[in-house]
Enzyme design. Structure first.
Site, PDB file in Angstrom:
ATOM      1  N   CYS A  40       0.840  -1.210   0.000  1.00 11.50           N
ATOM      2  CA  CYS A  40       0.000   0.000   0.000  1.00 11.50           C
ATOM      3  C   CYS A  40       0.873   1.259   0.000  1.00 11.50           C
ATOM      4  CB  CYS A  40      -0.899  -0.044   1.237  1.00 11.50           C
ATOM      5  SG  CYS A  40      -1.847   1.459   1.529  1.00 11.50           S
ATOM      6  N   HIS A  41       0.282   2.378  -0.423  1.00 10.16           N
ATOM      7  CA  HIS A  41       1.017   3.644  -0.440  1.00 10.16           C
ATOM      8  C   HIS A  41       1.543   4.052   0.928  1.00 10.16           C
ATOM      9  CE1 HIS A  41      -1.005   4.182  -4.357  1.00 10.16           C
ATOM     10  NE2 HIS A  41       0.115   4.793  -4.625  1.00 10.16           N
ATOM     11  N   THR A  42       0.833   3.689   1.964  1.00 11.69           N
ATOM     12  CA  THR A  42       1.272   4.090   3.304  1.00 11.69           C
ATOM     13  C   THR A  42       2.604   3.434   3.666  1.00 11.69           C
ATOM     14  OG1 THR A  42      -1.051   4.253   3.856  1.00 11.69           O
ATOM     15  CG2 THR A  42       0.490   4.371   5.687  1.00 11.69           C
ATOM     16  N   HIS A  62       0.804  -3.689   6.247  1.00  6.72           N
ATOM     17  CA  HIS A  62      -0.411  -3.586   7.066  1.00  6.72           C
ATOM     18  C   HIS A  62      -1.643  -4.130   6.352  1.00  6.72           C
ATOM     19  CE1 HIS A  62      -0.336  -0.033   4.557  1.00  6.72           C
ATOM     20  NE2 HIS A  62      -1.638   0.044   4.692  1.00  6.72           N
ATOM     21  N   GLU A  63      -1.454  -4.695   5.129  1.00  8.02           N
ATOM     22  CA  GLU A  63      -2.625  -5.182   4.389  1.00  8.02           C
ATOM     23  C   GLU A  63      -2.590  -6.707   4.379  1.00  8.02           C
ATOM     24  OE1 GLU A  63      -4.166  -2.228   1.129  1.00  8.02           O
ATOM     25  OE2 GLU A  63      -3.674  -4.095   0.111  1.00  8.02           O
ATOM     26  N   CYS A  92     -12.051  -2.321  19.784  1.00  5.83           N
ATOM     27  CA  CYS A  92     -12.063  -2.985  21.101  1.00  5.83           C
ATOM     28  C   CYS A  92     -13.479  -3.305  21.549  1.00  5.83           C
ATOM     29  CB  CYS A  92     -11.341  -2.130  22.140  1.00  5.83           C
ATOM     30  SG  CYS A  92     -12.307  -0.716  22.744  1.00  5.83           S
ATOM     31  N   CYS A  95     -14.491   0.996  24.165  1.00  2.00           N
ATOM     32  CA  CYS A  95     -14.195   2.406  24.402  1.00  2.00           C
ATOM     33  C   CYS A  95     -15.378   3.264  23.944  1.00  2.00           C
ATOM     34  CB  CYS A  95     -12.902   2.824  23.693  1.00  2.00           C
ATOM     35  SG  CYS A  95     -13.071   2.987  21.900  1.00  2.00           S
ATOM     36  N   CYS A  98     -15.911   3.105  20.225  1.00  2.00           N
ATOM     37  CA  CYS A  98     -16.434   1.818  19.738  1.00  2.00           C
ATOM     38  C   CYS A  98     -17.901   1.664  20.103  1.00  2.00           C
ATOM     39  CB  CYS A  98     -15.633   0.655  20.320  1.00  2.00           C
ATOM     40  SG  CYS A  98     -14.073   0.372  19.463  1.00  2.00           S
ATOM     41  N   CYS A 106     -11.311   3.653  17.157  1.00  2.00           N
ATOM     42  CA  CYS A 106     -11.125   3.043  18.478  1.00  2.00           C
ATOM     43  C   CYS A 106      -9.991   3.737  19.223  1.00  2.00           C
ATOM     44  CB  CYS A 106     -10.812   1.556  18.312  1.00  2.00           C
ATOM     45  SG  CYS A 106     -10.433   0.706  19.846  1.00  2.00           S
ATOM     46  N   ARG A 110      -4.364   3.425  20.742  1.00  2.00           N
ATOM     47  CA  ARG A 110      -3.839   4.416  19.794  1.00  2.00           C
ATOM     48  C   ARG A 110      -2.421   4.896  20.105  1.00  2.00           C
ATOM     49  NH1 ARG A 110      -7.471   6.147  16.182  1.00  2.00           N
ATOM     50  NH2 ARG A 110      -6.621   8.038  15.298  1.00  2.00           N
ATOM     51  N   CYS A 169      -7.074  -2.779   4.121  1.00  2.00           N
ATOM     52  CA  CYS A 169      -6.836  -1.331   4.001  1.00  2.00           C
ATOM     53  C   CYS A 169      -7.594  -0.744   2.831  1.00  2.00           C
ATOM     54  CB  CYS A 169      -5.336  -1.020   3.934  1.00  2.00           C
ATOM     55  SG  CYS A 169      -5.016   0.753   3.763  1.00  2.00           S
ATOM     56  N   ARG A 362      -2.780  -3.091  -7.430  1.00  2.00           N
ATOM     57  CA  ARG A 362      -2.242  -3.684  -6.216  1.00  2.00           C
ATOM     58  C   ARG A 362      -1.302  -4.844  -6.512  1.00  2.00           C
ATOM     59  NH1 ARG A 362      -2.728  -0.286  -3.057  1.00  2.00           N
ATOM     60  NH2 ARG A 362      -3.627  -0.425  -0.973  1.00  2.00           N
TER      61      ARG A 362
HETATM   62  N1  LIG Z   1      -8.406   7.790   4.816  1.00  2.00           N
HETATM   63  C1  LIG Z   1      -7.877   6.582   4.850  1.00  2.00           C
HETATM   64  O1  LIG Z   1      -8.114   5.811   5.773  1.00  2.00           O
HETATM   65  C2  LIG Z   1      -6.986   6.134   3.739  1.00  2.00           C
HETATM   66  C3  LIG Z   1      -6.606   4.782   3.618  1.00  2.00           C
HETATM   67  C4  LIG Z   1      -5.814   4.399   2.520  1.00  2.00           C
HETATM   68  C5  LIG Z   1      -5.400   5.354   1.599  1.00  2.00           C
HETATM   69  N2  LIG Z   1      -5.779   6.658   1.768  1.00  2.00           N
HETATM   70  C6  LIG Z   1      -5.399   7.718   0.813  1.00  2.00           C
HETATM   71  O2  LIG Z   1      -6.286   7.666  -0.276  1.00  2.00           O
HETATM   72  C7  LIG Z   1      -5.649   8.231  -1.435  1.00  2.00           C
HETATM   73  C8  LIG Z   1      -5.814   7.299  -2.605  1.00  2.00           C
HETATM   74  O3  LIG Z   1      -5.130   6.086  -2.377  1.00  2.00           O
HETATM   75  P1  LIG Z   1      -4.869   5.080  -3.576  1.00  2.00           P
HETATM   76  O4  LIG Z   1      -4.146   3.903  -3.011  1.00  2.00           O
HETATM   77  O5  LIG Z   1      -6.116   4.843  -4.313  1.00  2.00           O
HETATM   78  O6  LIG Z   1      -3.870   5.970  -4.424  1.00  2.00           O
HETATM   79  P2  LIG Z   1      -3.473   5.978  -5.982  1.00  2.00           P
HETATM   80  O7  LIG Z   1      -2.297   6.852  -6.093  1.00  2.00           O
HETATM   81  O8  LIG Z   1      -3.384   4.588  -6.497  1.00  2.00           O
HETATM   82  O9  LIG Z   1      -4.724   6.649  -6.690  1.00  2.00           O
HETATM   83  C9  LIG Z   1      -4.890   8.017  -6.826  1.00  2.00           C
HETATM   84  C10 LIG Z   1      -5.500   8.274  -8.192  1.00  2.00           C
HETATM   85  O10 LIG Z   1      -5.805   9.657  -8.297  1.00  2.00           O
HETATM   86  C11 LIG Z   1      -5.632  10.010  -9.651  1.00  2.00           C
HETATM   87  N3  LIG Z   1      -5.530  11.459  -9.791  1.00  2.00           N
HETATM   88  C12 LIG Z   1      -4.454  12.244  -9.565  1.00  2.00           C
HETATM   89  N4  LIG Z   1      -4.757  13.529  -9.817  1.00  2.00           N
HETATM   90  C13 LIG Z   1      -6.053  13.555 -10.208  1.00  2.00           C
HETATM   91  C14 LIG Z   1      -6.934  14.582 -10.617  1.00  2.00           C
HETATM   92  N5  LIG Z   1      -6.541  15.844 -10.688  1.00  2.00           N
HETATM   93  N6  LIG Z   1      -8.208  14.252 -10.931  1.00  2.00           N
HETATM   94  C15 LIG Z   1      -8.630  12.961 -10.878  1.00  2.00           C
HETATM   95  N7  LIG Z   1      -7.805  11.946 -10.507  1.00  2.00           N
HETATM   96  C16 LIG Z   1      -6.537  12.239 -10.194  1.00  2.00           C
HETATM   97  C17 LIG Z   1      -4.380   9.251 -10.084  1.00  2.00           C
HETATM   98  O11 LIG Z   1      -4.328   9.098 -11.495  1.00  2.00           O
HETATM   99  C18 LIG Z   1      -4.570   7.921  -9.363  1.00  2.00           C
HETATM  100  O12 LIG Z   1      -5.200   6.940 -10.180  1.00  2.00           O
HETATM  101  C19 LIG Z   1      -4.209   8.481  -1.028  1.00  2.00           C
HETATM  102  O13 LIG Z   1      -4.076   9.838  -0.668  1.00  2.00           O
HETATM  103  C20 LIG Z   1      -4.038   7.593   0.189  1.00  2.00           C
HETATM  104  O14 LIG Z   1      -3.030   8.064   1.039  1.00  2.00           O
HETATM  105  C21 LIG Z   1      -6.553   7.059   2.799  1.00  2.00           C
HETATM  106 ZN   LIG Z   2      -2.919   1.004   3.444  1.00  2.00          ZN
HETATM  107 ZN   LIG Z   3     -12.459   0.885  21.019  1.00  2.00          ZN
END
Ligand SMILES: NC(=O)c1ccc[n+]([C@@H]2O[C@H](COP(=O)([O-])OP(=O)(O)OC[C@H]3O[C@@H](n4cnc5c(N)ncnc54)[C@H](O)[C@@H]3O)[C@@H](O)[C@H]2O)c1
Ligand SMILES: [Zn+2]
Ligand SMILES: [Zn+2]
Length: 367
Positions: A40-42, A62-63, A92, A95, A98, A106, A110, A169, A362
């Site tokens: 994952c990106h994270t 984490h996935e 949990c 809390c 939860c 949760c 943390r 994730c 992925r």
């Molecule tokens: N909130 C959460 O819990 C959580 C969990 C996981 C990931 N995320 C976040 O979610 C986001 C997306 O994750 P991902 O794995 O799908 O990333 P990714 O990079 O695979 O996908 C992002 C997409 O956005 C597109 N994009 C870029 N600029 C754009 C624009 N101007 N208009 C339209 N599309 C555009 C890209 O082409 C790409 O396909 C990331 O910022 C990630 O960190 C958040």
């Molecule tokens: Zn992730």
């Molecule tokens: Zn909890």
């Protein structure tokens, strides 16, 4: 025991796959034999050093999904042989958060989790006596992991774990943003910005909720094709005129629900502006860079648009991840379409390269 694991030794350097020591699970913990883990990106964000709260050495990942081998004292909800998906966002069930239906954040572990420790403030991972921290409380780029019981979702044993891992994730984050955070109503018009793992999951979530029209923006035609496969009815190239295009498609009003899944703050602003006057709800899922802010003209809010954020799609992991996996097994969610590459643990850095090149959605590591 000795296990193979991908260790982040130094920010900005490739992960080093090596033997590390893993202790037995203590009270409230379980030992899981990983079968699969998505990249994952994270993981990449932390490995690169861009994450200000990152730490090293740590085992990333984490996935994950796997099978429980042993449990520590006091563990009641899990036993050996159970199939589990790992949860960086635990539940949990006790809390104040939860117990509320309004959030999945949760509070139980943390503080320690954010520092890379298990709930008792120590690690089970080490090397030559030196502790190695547990990334996101999970550390699933490894053959085995010790996790808190509250960070494991027990899923139906029939579900293939090399697909179920995506529910740990990205996929649950996207699905949940539509299903649990926004609670999209049947017949709605939805707009999803970004068609990565998260945005595609949001498209699928809107479809499962019975949305009538699902518009998806991305910069890549390949990804827009995947969005159509997940249920998008209209796919368009993202850019400066995206808001105008949404207004044109909706009689000048905007969409009932918009979702931001790019992490770009300018796109977040577009997602707010593309939400309908009166009741449009913009759900921000993308993670912005450190210090960046979202610019919103207050008038947009006064005239009835709402903005909310969503962490892990608002999914209460132990209760709802098993339900999402059931829906996958019932044929309602096409998980295979997200898996573009299969890797071994030794190839984990290749998974990062593929992600940086935006090659596929992925990579899944099989153990
Ligand atoms: N909130 C959460 O819990 C959580 C969990 C996981 C990931 N995320 C976040 O979610 C986001 C997306 O994750 P991902 O794995 O799908 O990333 P990714 O990079 O695979 O996908 C992002 C997409 O956005 C597109 N994009 C870029 N600029 C754009 C624009 N101007 N208009 C339209 N599309 C555009 C890209 O082409 C790409 O396909 C990331 O910022 C990630 O960190 C958040
Ligand atoms: Zn992730
Ligand atoms: Zn909890």
């Amino acid at each position: 025991m000795q296990i193979r694991a991908a260790v982040l030794e130094e920010f900005g350097a490739p992960l080093s796959v090596q033997d590390v020591d893993l202790e037995e699970p203590r009270a409230g913990e379980a030992l899981v034999r990983l079968e699969a883990c998505g990249v994952c990106h994270t993981d990449l964000y932390t490995a690169s050093g861009a994450d200000p709260s990152g730490y090293a050495p740590t085992v990333l990942g984490h996935e994950g999904a796997g099978v429980v081998e042993r449990v520590g004292p006091g563990v009641q909800s899990l036993g050996p042989g159970d199939h589990v998906v790992t949860m960086f966002s635990p539940q949990c069930r006790e809390c104040v958060h939860c117990r509320s239906p309004r959030t999945n954040l949760c509070l139980a572990i943390r503080a320690q989790q954010n520092l890379g420790y298990l709930p008792d403030g120590t690690t089970r991972l080490s090397r030559g006596g030196e502790p190695i921290r547990h990334f996101m409380g999970t550390s699933t780029f490894a053959e085995y992991a010790v996790l808190p019981e509250i960070a494991l979702a027990k899923v139906m044993p029939e579900a293939p774990l090399d697909r179920a891992c995506l529910f740990a994730c990205g996929l649950s984050t996207g699905l949940g943003a539509a299903m649990y955070t926004a609670k999209v109503e049947p017949g709605s018009t939805c707009v999803v910005f970004g068609a990565g793992m998260v945005g595609l999951g949001a498209v699928a979530g809107c479809r499962l909720q019975g949305a009538e029209r699902i518009v998806c923006f991305d910069l890549s035609e390949d990804r827009l094709a995947l969005a159509r496969g997940q249920g998008a009815t209209d796919t368009l190239a993202g850019g400066d005129d995206a808001v105008e295009q949404v207004l044109d498609m909706t009689g000048g009003f905007g969409a009932d629900y918009t979702f931001e899944a790019t992490g770009n703050v300018a796109v977040m602003a577009q997602a707010v502006e593309a939400a309908r006057m009166g009741w449009g709800l913009c759900t921000v899922v993308g993670v912005a860079g450190k210090g960046e802010t979202l610019d919103i003209v207050p008038r947009l809010l006064i005239t009835g648009r709402r903005v909310c954020g969503s962490s892990f799609g608002g999914v209460k992991g132990r209760d709802q991840v098993p339900q999402l996996v059931e829906r996958y097994m019932a044929g309602e969610i096409d998980v295979d379409a997200f898996i573009s590459h299969r890797l071994t643990l030794d190839d984990v850095n290749r998974g990062f390269e593929l992600m940086e090149a935006q090659d596929g959605i992925r990579s899944v590591i099989g153990f």
